[in-house]
Design a protein around this motif. Structure first.
Motif, PDB file in Angstrom:
ATOM      1  N   GLN A  92      -2.135 -13.917   6.246  1.00  0.00           N
ATOM      2  CA  GLN A  92      -1.809 -12.424   6.004  1.00  0.00           C
ATOM      3  C   GLN A  92      -1.974 -11.940   4.803  1.00  0.00           C
ATOM      4  O   GLN A  92      -2.487 -10.625   4.584  1.00  0.00           O
ATOM      5  CB  GLN A  92      -0.303 -12.445   6.223  1.00  0.00           C
ATOM      6  N   ASP A  93      -2.085 -12.475   3.662  1.00  0.00           N
ATOM      7  CA  ASP A  93      -2.376 -12.020   2.201  1.00  0.00           C
ATOM      8  C   ASP A  93      -3.900 -11.827   2.355  1.00  0.00           C
ATOM      9  O   ASP A  93      -4.472 -11.005   1.798  1.00  0.00           O
ATOM     10  CB  ASP A  93      -2.277 -13.324   1.221  1.00  0.00           C
ATOM     11  N   GLN A  94      -4.663 -12.687   3.205  1.00  0.00           N
ATOM     12  CA  GLN A  94      -6.309 -12.653   3.086  1.00  0.00           C
ATOM     13  C   GLN A  94      -6.496 -11.076   4.007  1.00  0.00           C
ATOM     14  O   GLN A  94      -7.380 -10.399   3.462  1.00  0.00           O
ATOM     15  CB  GLN A  94      -7.043 -13.668   3.612  1.00  0.00           C
ATOM     16  N   THR A  95      -5.838 -11.158   4.753  1.00  0.00           N
ATOM     17  CA  THR A  95      -5.990  -9.694   5.644  1.00  0.00           C
ATOM     18  C   THR A  95      -5.829  -8.442   4.902  1.00  0.00           C
ATOM     19  O   THR A  95      -6.245  -7.473   4.859  1.00  0.00           O
ATOM     20  CB  THR A  95      -4.912  -9.928   7.095  1.00  0.00           C
ATOM     21  N   ILE A  96      -4.481  -8.673   4.353  1.00  0.00           N
ATOM     22  CA  ILE A  96      -4.226  -7.528   3.222  1.00  0.00           C
ATOM     23  C   ILE A  96      -5.126  -7.088   2.338  1.00  0.00           C
ATOM     24  O   ILE A  96      -5.605  -6.094   2.212  1.00  0.00           O
ATOM     25  CB  ILE A  96      -2.684  -7.778   2.541  1.00  0.00           C
ATOM     26  N   GLU A  97      -5.690  -8.154   1.640  1.00  0.00           N
ATOM     27  CA  GLU A  97      -6.833  -8.095   0.703  1.00  0.00           C
ATOM     28  C   GLU A  97      -8.027  -7.397   1.387  1.00  0.00           C
ATOM     29  O   GLU A  97      -8.699  -6.583   0.786  1.00  0.00           O
ATOM     30  CB  GLU A  97      -7.154  -9.329  -0.023  1.00  0.00           C
ATOM     31  N   ASP A  98      -8.501  -7.947   2.510  1.00  0.00           N
ATOM     32  CA  ASP A  98      -9.423  -7.380   3.256  1.00  0.00           C
ATOM     33  C   ASP A  98      -9.341  -5.948   3.514  1.00  0.00           C
ATOM     34  O   ASP A  98     -10.229  -5.138   3.540  1.00  0.00           O
ATOM     35  CB  ASP A  98      -9.900  -8.091   4.601  1.00  0.00           C
ATOM     36  N   LEU A  99      -8.166  -5.599   4.093  1.00  0.00           N
ATOM     37  CA  LEU A  99      -7.768  -4.270   4.610  1.00  0.00           C
ATOM     38  C   LEU A  99      -7.718  -3.441   3.254  1.00  0.00           C
ATOM     39  O   LEU A  99      -8.293  -1.990   3.258  1.00  0.00           O
ATOM     40  CB  LEU A  99      -6.551  -4.140   5.024  1.00  0.00           C
ATOM     41  N   ASN A 100      -7.342  -3.661   2.125  1.00  0.00           N
ATOM     42  CA  ASN A 100      -7.326  -2.946   1.129  1.00  0.00           C
ATOM     43  C   ASN A 100      -8.784  -2.786   0.652  1.00  0.00           C
ATOM     44  O   ASN A 100      -8.984  -1.533   0.049  1.00  0.00           O
ATOM     45  CB  ASN A 100      -6.588  -3.720  -0.119  1.00  0.00           C
ATOM     46  N   ALA A 101      -9.564  -3.553   0.582  1.00  0.00           N
ATOM     47  CA  ALA A 101     -10.961  -3.364   0.232  1.00  0.00           C
ATOM     48  C   ALA A 101     -11.522  -2.490   1.115  1.00  0.00           C
ATOM     49  O   ALA A 101     -12.521  -1.578   0.722  1.00  0.00           O
ATOM     50  CB  ALA A 101     -11.742  -4.815   0.358  1.00  0.00           C
ATOM     51  N   ALA A 102     -11.274  -2.628   2.378  1.00  0.00           N
ATOM     52  CA  ALA A 102     -11.921  -1.537   3.518  1.00  0.00           C
ATOM     53  C   ALA A 102     -11.494  -0.095   2.814  1.00  0.00           C
ATOM     54  O   ALA A 102     -12.284   0.867   2.902  1.00  0.00           O
ATOM     55  CB  ALA A 102     -11.714  -1.852   4.795  1.00  0.00           C
ATOM     56  N   ILE A 103     -10.459   0.088   2.617  1.00  0.00           N
ATOM     57  CA  ILE A 103      -9.628   1.391   2.692  1.00  0.00           C
ATOM     58  C   ILE A 103     -10.128   1.811   1.079  1.00  0.00           C
ATOM     59  O   ILE A 103     -10.411   2.988   1.095  1.00  0.00           O
ATOM     60  CB  ILE A 103      -8.126   1.212   2.262  1.00  0.00           C
ATOM     61  N   THR A 104     -10.381   1.154   0.108  1.00  0.00           N
ATOM     62  CA  THR A 104     -11.037   1.409  -1.143  1.00  0.00           C
ATOM     63  C   THR A 104     -12.446   1.929  -0.996  1.00  0.00           C
ATOM     64  O   THR A 104     -12.577   2.828  -1.502  1.00  0.00           O
ATOM     65  CB  THR A 104     -10.946   0.291  -2.253  1.00  0.00           C
ATOM     66  N   ALA A 105     -13.151   1.185  -0.309  1.00  0.00           N
ATOM     67  CA  ALA A 105     -14.673   1.402   0.159  1.00  0.00           C
ATOM     68  C   ALA A 105     -14.376   2.921   0.904  1.00  0.00           C
ATOM     69  O   ALA A 105     -15.190   3.897   0.644  1.00  0.00           O
ATOM     70  CB  ALA A 105     -15.088   0.572   0.723  1.00  0.00           C
ATOM     71  N   GLN A 106     -13.555   2.953   1.628  1.00  0.00           N
ATOM     72  CA  GLN A 106     -13.429   4.599   2.502  1.00  0.00           C
ATOM     73  C   GLN A 106     -13.255   5.593   1.740  1.00  0.00           C
ATOM     74  O   GLN A 106     -13.730   6.605   1.885  1.00  0.00           O
ATOM     75  CB  GLN A 106     -12.890   4.071   3.777  1.00  0.00           C
ATOM     76  N   TRP A 107     -12.374   5.233   0.616  1.00  0.00           N
ATOM     77  CA  TRP A 107     -11.772   6.395  -0.128  1.00  0.00           C
ATOM     78  C   TRP A 107     -12.909   7.022  -1.108  1.00  0.00           C
ATOM     79  O   TRP A 107     -13.093   7.937  -1.408  1.00  0.00           O
ATOM     80  CB  TRP A 107     -10.522   6.091  -1.019  1.00  0.00           C
ATOM     81  N   LYS A 108     -13.880   5.967  -1.352  1.00  0.00           N
ATOM     82  CA  LYS A 108     -14.818   6.345  -2.324  1.00  0.00           C
ATOM     83  C   LYS A 108     -15.879   7.057  -1.502  1.00  0.00           C
ATOM     84  O   LYS A 108     -16.189   8.183  -2.022  1.00  0.00           O
ATOM     85  CB  LYS A 108     -15.654   5.089  -2.852  1.00  0.00           C
ATOM     86  N   VAL A 109     -16.152   6.664  -0.285  1.00  0.00           N
ATOM     87  CA  VAL A 109     -16.954   7.557   0.512  1.00  0.00           C
ATOM     88  C   VAL A 109     -16.578   8.753   0.988  1.00  0.00           C
ATOM     89  O   VAL A 109     -17.255   9.876   0.788  1.00  0.00           O
ATOM     90  CB  VAL A 109     -17.289   6.785   2.018  1.00  0.00           C
ATOM     91  N   ILE A 110     -15.154   8.972   1.088  1.00  0.00           N
ATOM     92  CA  ILE A 110     -14.580  10.251   1.416  1.00  0.00           C
ATOM     93  C   ILE A 110     -14.539  10.994   0.246  1.00  0.00           C
ATOM     94  O   ILE A 110     -15.160  12.391   0.301  1.00  0.00           O
ATOM     95  CB  ILE A 110     -13.082  10.176   1.885  1.00  0.00           C
ATOM     96  N   ASP A 111     -14.441  10.512  -0.993  1.00  0.00           N
ATOM     97  CA  ASP A 111     -14.454  11.497  -2.133  1.00  0.00           C
ATOM     98  C   ASP A 111     -15.775  12.005  -2.521  1.00  0.00           C
ATOM     99  O   ASP A 111     -16.131  12.939  -2.685  1.00  0.00           O
ATOM    100  CB  ASP A 111     -14.160  10.548  -3.366  1.00  0.00           C
ATOM    101  N   ARG A 112     -16.851  10.958  -2.230  1.00  0.00           N
ATOM    102  CA  ARG A 112     -18.295  11.557  -2.260  1.00  0.00           C
ATOM    103  C   ARG A 112     -18.592  12.631  -1.375  1.00  0.00           C
ATOM    104  O   ARG A 112     -19.441  13.534  -1.707  1.00  0.00           O
ATOM    105  CB  ARG A 112     -19.341  10.240  -1.920  1.00  0.00           C
ATOM    106  N   LEU A 113     -18.283  12.244  -0.330  1.00  0.00           N
ATOM    107  CA  LEU A 113     -18.581  13.571   0.980  1.00  0.00           C
ATOM    108  C   LEU A 113     -17.831  14.689   0.559  1.00  0.00           C
ATOM    109  O   LEU A 113     -18.288  15.850   0.764  1.00  0.00           O
ATOM    110  CB  LEU A 113     -18.170  12.820   2.042  1.00  0.00           C
ATOM    111  N   GLU A 114     -16.412  14.694  -0.012  1.00  0.00           N
ATOM    112  CA  GLU A 114     -15.762  15.899  -0.156  1.00  0.00           C
ATOM    113  C   GLU A 114     -16.607  16.583  -1.140  1.00  0.00           C
ATOM    114  O   GLU A 114     -16.776  18.014  -1.255  1.00  0.00           O
ATOM    115  CB  GLU A 114     -14.406  15.529  -0.924  1.00  0.00           C
ATOM    116  N   ARG A 115     -17.073  15.836  -2.350  1.00  0.00           N
ATOM    117  CA  ARG A 115     -17.812  16.591  -3.326  1.00  0.00           C
ATOM    118  C   ARG A 115     -19.172  17.211  -2.890  1.00  0.00           C
ATOM    119  O   ARG A 115     -19.544  18.249  -3.026  1.00  0.00           O
ATOM    120  CB  ARG A 115     -18.325  15.569  -4.478  1.00  0.00           C
ATOM    121  N   GLN A 116     -19.767  16.532  -1.995  1.00  0.00           N
ATOM    122  CA  GLN A 116     -21.040  16.978  -1.184  1.00  0.00           C
ATOM    123  C   GLN A 116     -20.739  18.213  -0.613  1.00  0.00           C
ATOM    124  O   GLN A 116     -21.643  19.137  -0.544  1.00  0.00           O
ATOM    125  CB  GLN A 116     -21.649  15.824  -0.414  1.00  0.00           C
TER     126      GLN A 116
END
Length: 74
Positions: A22-46
């Motif tokens: 469960q800890d590993q799954t949480i870390e994986d999900l956190n990394a995925a969400i962080t990457a998605q927020w970076k993409v969303i921020d870049r797309l919003e600026r674009q």
């Protein structure tokens, strides 16, 4: 008694393994969400930059003299 102790130990081992997974799954999900927020921020600026460019283009077109208007004496 040893049967109960070994049963408790097995249950504890299984619970510990679940927590690790469960800890590993949480870390994986956190990394995925962080990457998605970076993409969303870049797309919003674009999108904001593109919106500004469209507004500038619309303003430039409205200020320019129309090319296909008939002359005043027509």
């Amino acid at each position: 008694m040893t049967d109960s102790t070994s049963s408790d130990s097995a249950r504890l081992d299984e619970l510990e393994m679940r927590v690790v997974h469960q800890d590993q799954t949480i870390e994986d999900l956190n990394a995925a969400i962080t990457a998605q927020w970076k993409v969303i921020d870049r797309l919003e600026r674009q999108v904001a930059r593109l919106g500004e460019r469209v507004a500038e283009t619309e303003q430039a077109v409205s200020e320019a003299a129309p090319a296909n208007t008939p002359p005043p004496h027509y």
